[in-house]
Design a protein around this motif. Structure first.
Motif, PDB file in Angstrom:
ATOM      1  N   LEU A  61       0.819  -1.204   0.000  1.00  0.00           N
ATOM      2  CA  LEU A  61       0.000   0.000   0.000  1.00  0.00           C
ATOM      3  C   LEU A  61       0.857   1.260   0.000  1.00  0.00           C
ATOM      4  O   LEU A  61       0.548   2.237  -0.687  1.00  0.00           O
ATOM      5  N   GLY A  62       1.956   1.226   0.762  1.00  0.00           N
ATOM      6  CA  GLY A  62       2.843   2.386   0.796  1.00  0.00           C
ATOM      7  C   GLY A  62       3.453   2.686  -0.553  1.00  0.00           C
ATOM      8  O   GLY A  62       3.515   3.850  -0.983  1.00  0.00           O
ATOM      9  N   LEU A  63       3.908   1.639  -1.241  1.00  0.00           N
ATOM     10  CA  LEU A  63       4.479   1.816  -2.571  1.00  0.00           C
ATOM     11  C   LEU A  63       3.423   2.304  -3.567  1.00  0.00           C
ATOM     12  O   LEU A  63       3.696   3.176  -4.404  1.00  0.00           O
ATOM     13  N   SER A  64       2.218   1.765  -3.462  1.00  0.00           N
ATOM     14  CA  SER A  64       1.148   2.158  -4.385  1.00  0.00           C
ATOM     15  C   SER A  64       0.764   3.621  -4.197  1.00  0.00           C
ATOM     16  O   SER A  64       0.609   4.375  -5.168  1.00  0.00           O
ATOM     17  N   PHE A  65       0.607   4.047  -2.955  1.00  0.00           N
ATOM     18  CA  PHE A  65       0.236   5.437  -2.688  1.00  0.00           C
ATOM     19  C   PHE A  65       1.353   6.398  -3.088  1.00  0.00           C
ATOM     20  O   PHE A  65       1.082   7.522  -3.529  1.00  0.00           O
ATOM     21  N   TYR A  66       2.602   5.969  -2.930  1.00  0.00           N
ATOM     22  CA  TYR A  66       3.717   6.830  -3.327  1.00  0.00           C
ATOM     23  C   TYR A  66       3.720   7.053  -4.833  1.00  0.00           C
ATOM     24  O   TYR A  66       3.860   8.190  -5.307  1.00  0.00           O
TER      25      TYR A  66
END
Length: 279
Positions: free
Chosen positions: A25-30
């Motif tokens: 999720l962190g990579l996707s939102f970034y």
């Protein structure tokens, strides 16, 4: 070298970090934030353009903006990822168990370092396709992107080793994190402030050209080094005035490389308690 890099510590950290839904999720939102930023930048520039065009010079400005955002991300996240890897094990009382294994101090330190910065490296590499949007409008060469990527990787290793260094020497994670962020702030905002002071002192003394002091301060600031990559003419007078063949970025890589090597060796030496018996 294979046993140092491919060890159980590194494998365990990889599994714990990359199998988590939070990492995905962190990579996707970034990446989503970068895409929204690029689309918003293009939209605003086209609205302000008389003919509604997005020119190559505007594409270069967008690339510079993305480059500094990535660098700011590195300087902000890397200390938080590495400043508690050893002290956290000590606080959870699992460090002694880790030290009783067959893994050497070198493999433990390097495994912790690589596992901590691997997620950040993944974010940088995953953002490369976003950079390809810049090529659609021109103004940027692939060499500039590769240079930025190489310096990102080097910066992550440098500040990651600083975090490991304080995490090894200091028992409390919060204190280790404060020290790591303090050094990061000193090497960014602190050196920028000292550089401005040195330039002001030089002008007050009637000298219009910066001296060796300004050069030594600038070579420790990663933001200035990134600026020298993007705008080579900005610091050209600084290197020409002191009559040196060593570019600013080369001095930075050399000095930070030596510092990284020294503090990594100190971290390895101080990982295990002293077993010497006093007679």
């Amino acid at each position: 070298m294979k046993n140092v890099l491919l060890n159980p510590v590194l494998n365990k950290e990889f599994k714990l970090r990359f199998r988590s839904i939070k990492s995905i999720l962190g990579l996707s939102f970034y990446l989503l934030a970068l895409i929204v930023l690029i689309i918003g930048f293009i939209y605003l520039e086209r609205q302000n353009s008389p003919m509604g065009l997005f020119r190559p010079d505007q594409s270069r400005n967008m690339f510079i903006l993305l480059s500094f955002i990535q660098l700011g991300l590195i300087l902000f996240i890397t200390p938080g990822l590495t400043a508690g890897v050893i002290s956290g094990e000590r606080e959870k009382q699992t460090l002694n168990i880790l030290l009783t294994t067959n893994q050497s101090s070198t493999s433990i330190i390097l495994g912790k370092l690589l596992s901590s910065i691997s997620y950040l490296l993944l974010m940088i590499v995953a953002s490369l396709p976003v950079y390809c949007i810049v090529f659609l409008f021109g103004g940027i060469s692939p060499i500039q992107v590769l240079v930025n990527l190489a310096y990102y990787t080097f910066t992550i290793l440098v500040f990651g080793s600083i975090g490991i260094f304080f995490s090894t020497l200091i028992r409390k994670t919060i204190i280790s994190m404060i020290c790591t962020y303090g050094v990061t702030l000193l090497l960014t905002a602190g050196t920028a402030f000292l550089f401005l002071i040195s330039m002001s002192v030089t002008q007050m003394n009637g000298n219009s050209h910066p001296g060796m002091g300004s050069y030594l301060i600038a070579m420790l600031n990663p933001v200035m080094i990134m600026l020298s990559f993007l705008e080579p003419t900005v610091f050209r007078e600084l290197t020409d005035n002191i009559s040196t063949d060593l570019p600013l970025w080369a001095a930075n890589v050399l000095s930070f490389g030596v510092i990284t090597l020294v503090i990594t060796i100190i971290s390895i030496k101080n990982l295990r308690p002293s077993m010497k018996v006093k007679r």
